[in-house]
Design an enzyme around this catalytic site. Structure first.
Site, PDB file in Angstrom:
ATOM      1  N   GLU A  25       0.818  -1.213   0.000  1.00 11.73           N
ATOM      2  CA  GLU A  25       0.000   0.000   0.000  1.00 11.73           C
ATOM      3  C   GLU A  25       0.849   1.260   0.000  1.00 11.73           C
ATOM      4  O   GLU A  25       0.541   2.230  -0.694  1.00 11.73           O
ATOM      5  CB  GLU A  25      -0.947   0.003   1.207  1.00 11.73           C
ATOM      6  CG  GLU A  25      -2.019  -1.075   1.159  1.00 11.73           C
ATOM      7  CD  GLU A  25      -2.948  -0.938  -0.042  1.00 11.73           C
ATOM      8  OE1 GLU A  25      -3.011   0.151  -0.619  1.00 11.73           O
ATOM      9  OE2 GLU A  25      -3.584  -1.940  -0.399  1.00 11.73           O
ATOM     10  N   ASP A  50      -9.945   5.593  -2.278  1.00 13.58           N
ATOM     11  CA  ASP A  50      -8.801   6.068  -3.048  1.00 13.58           C
ATOM     12  C   ASP A  50      -9.310   6.814  -4.285  1.00 13.58           C
ATOM     13  O   ASP A  50     -10.516   7.013  -4.456  1.00 13.58           O
ATOM     14  CB  ASP A  50      -7.898   4.894  -3.455  1.00 13.58           C
ATOM     15  CG  ASP A  50      -8.478   4.129  -4.631  1.00 13.58           C
ATOM     16  OD1 ASP A  50      -9.723   4.054  -4.705  1.00 13.58           O
ATOM     17  OD2 ASP A  50      -7.713   3.644  -5.464  1.00 13.58           O
ATOM     18  N   TYR A  76      -6.495   6.811   3.705  1.00 15.23           N
ATOM     19  CA  TYR A  76      -6.643   5.744   2.715  1.00 15.23           C
ATOM     20  C   TYR A  76      -5.888   4.484   3.123  1.00 15.23           C
ATOM     21  O   TYR A  76      -6.450   3.383   3.171  1.00 15.23           O
ATOM     22  CB  TYR A  76      -6.162   6.177   1.315  1.00 15.23           C
ATOM     23  CG  TYR A  76      -5.882   4.962   0.487  1.00 15.23           C
ATOM     24  CD1 TYR A  76      -6.944   4.214  -0.018  1.00 15.23           C
ATOM     25  CD2 TYR A  76      -4.585   4.464   0.320  1.00 15.23           C
ATOM     26  CE1 TYR A  76      -6.721   3.031  -0.704  1.00 15.23           C
ATOM     27  CE2 TYR A  76      -4.354   3.285  -0.357  1.00 15.23           C
ATOM     28  CZ  TYR A  76      -5.424   2.574  -0.864  1.00 15.23           C
ATOM     29  OH  TYR A  76      -5.202   1.399  -1.512  1.00 15.23           O
TER      30      TYR A  76
END
Length: 344
Positions: free
Chosen positions: A60, A161, A143
């Site tokens: 991520e 996102d 996020y």
DNA sequence: AACGCGGGGTG
DNA sequence: CACCCAGCGTT
């Protein structure tokens, strides 16, 4: 009664930022996206069932503002070299930055190592489960916290996102693209779509749908399974009036900083052993942060005066002097100065 | 809310 | 060349 009716009519107006969505549409979209995802999802390695929470977190961070196609090879190498937070916590920072390679925003690598140190030293090596806890770690915002909680731990979160935002705004607000940054109102509005079960499939699916079908520039509306309810489609797919502001690159500090990073990384590759404790590491690290204005100013204006300044900054490192001289010889510094001194 | 922050792929 | 990419932290 009157108050309630007013509020509903206001929130359901077509030009409302986040219109009311019927239960029918909510269920239709959920079911469609989850079914589509099970068929069309890309085989991204961090979605494998045996991927650790730490590995998901790394994926991520690397994917922030970076296309996943470029992330995948770096992610594999990174996890092979540092499989756990403790491994990354102990690594030389210069090597961390070198392994980051050209993924961009190298400050992310520094913050990932800081996060690894917090996890290894204060959290018993365990990646936090909740978005609230995750968001306290350096480099992890709304996020990434929601994404790691959902994808690594199966927590029910609202992942928002750029893809999710674009898909939902098009489907229900009829606009081309979302605002510059999501606020609380948008997050709350988006949360109604997250189902009680299969929320992980929804979160991953709606992101994937935005990446593969409802794309920013050439959306595949012909093959879109939600074509019939899409407000943007019904409105004739209007383009946004506002133009997104694009960052400059050529002739700016950012270009020069990239050049310095390149040279320093080459130097690091040649002499890994003596690099970590040298002044070079300080410069290497500094060139990825915002505290390097003196350095950039000195290189960018490669006059005899600024070279003196540079030598003061690097007084005990012949290596760095050679690097700076190399930049000057390559003409990068002069080119930079020329562009900077253009008349306004 | 608006900036600054990398670097590369794509139309 | 402009736009965009699984955003974050600071002001």
């Amino acid at each position: 009664m009157t108050h309630r009716a007013t509020a509903e009519s206001r929130s359901s107006r077509p030009d409302s930022p986040f219109p009311t969505v019927t239960d029918t549409d909510i269920h239709r979209v959920r079911q469609t996206i989850i079914t589509w995802f099970e068929i069309a999802a890309r085989p991204l390695p961090w979605r494998d069932a045996d991927t650790s929470a730490w590995a998901v977190l790394v994926s991520e961070i690397m994917s922030q503002q970076t296309p996943v196609s470029r992330v995948e090879p770096r992610w594999r190498e990174w996890l092979q070299k540092w499989p756990t937070p403790a491994d990354l916590a102990q690594a030389p920072t210069a090597e961390v930055l070198h392994s980051w390679d050209r993924l961009g925003y190298p400050r992310r690598a520094l913050r990932l190592q800081e996060a690894a140190r917090v996890i290894a030293e204060e959290l018993d090596g365990r990646v936090p489960r909740t978005a609230q806890e995750l968001e306290r770690l350096p480099g992890i915002g709304a996020y990434t916290a929601a994404a790691v909680a959902s994808f690594a731990h199966g927590e029910r979160t609202t992942v928002l996102d750029t893809n999710v935002r674009r898909v939902l705004i098009r489907l229900f607000a009829g606009r081309d693209r979302p605002s510059a940054s999501p606020g609380r109102a948008e997050t709350g509005w988006a949360s109604q779509f997250v189902p009680e079960t299969d929320h992980e499939k929804w979160n991953a699916g709606i992101m994937e749908f935005g990446a593969l079908v409802c794309t920013a520039r050439n959306p595949r509306c012909q093959s879109c399974p939600l074509n019939d309810i899409c407000a943007w489609q019904k409105a004739g797919r209007p383009a946004s009036a506002e133009k997104p502001k694009t960052q400059k690159w050529a002739g700016t500090d950012r270009q020069l900083r990239g050049a310095i990073m390149d040279v320093l990384k080459s130097a690091h590759a040649e002499t890994t052993s003596d690099f970590p404790d040298s002044v070079a590491l300080d410069l290497f690290t500094a060139s990825t942060t915002t505290i390097d204005s003196d350095l950039l100013d000195a290189v960018g204006h490669a006059t005899s005066e600024s070279l003196t300044k540079m030598r003061d900054l690097t007084a005990d490192s012949d290596r760095i002097l050679r690097i700076i001289d190399g930049l000057v010889v390559d003409g990068l510094a002069a080119q930079h100065e020329e562009r900077l001194s253009l008349p306004q």
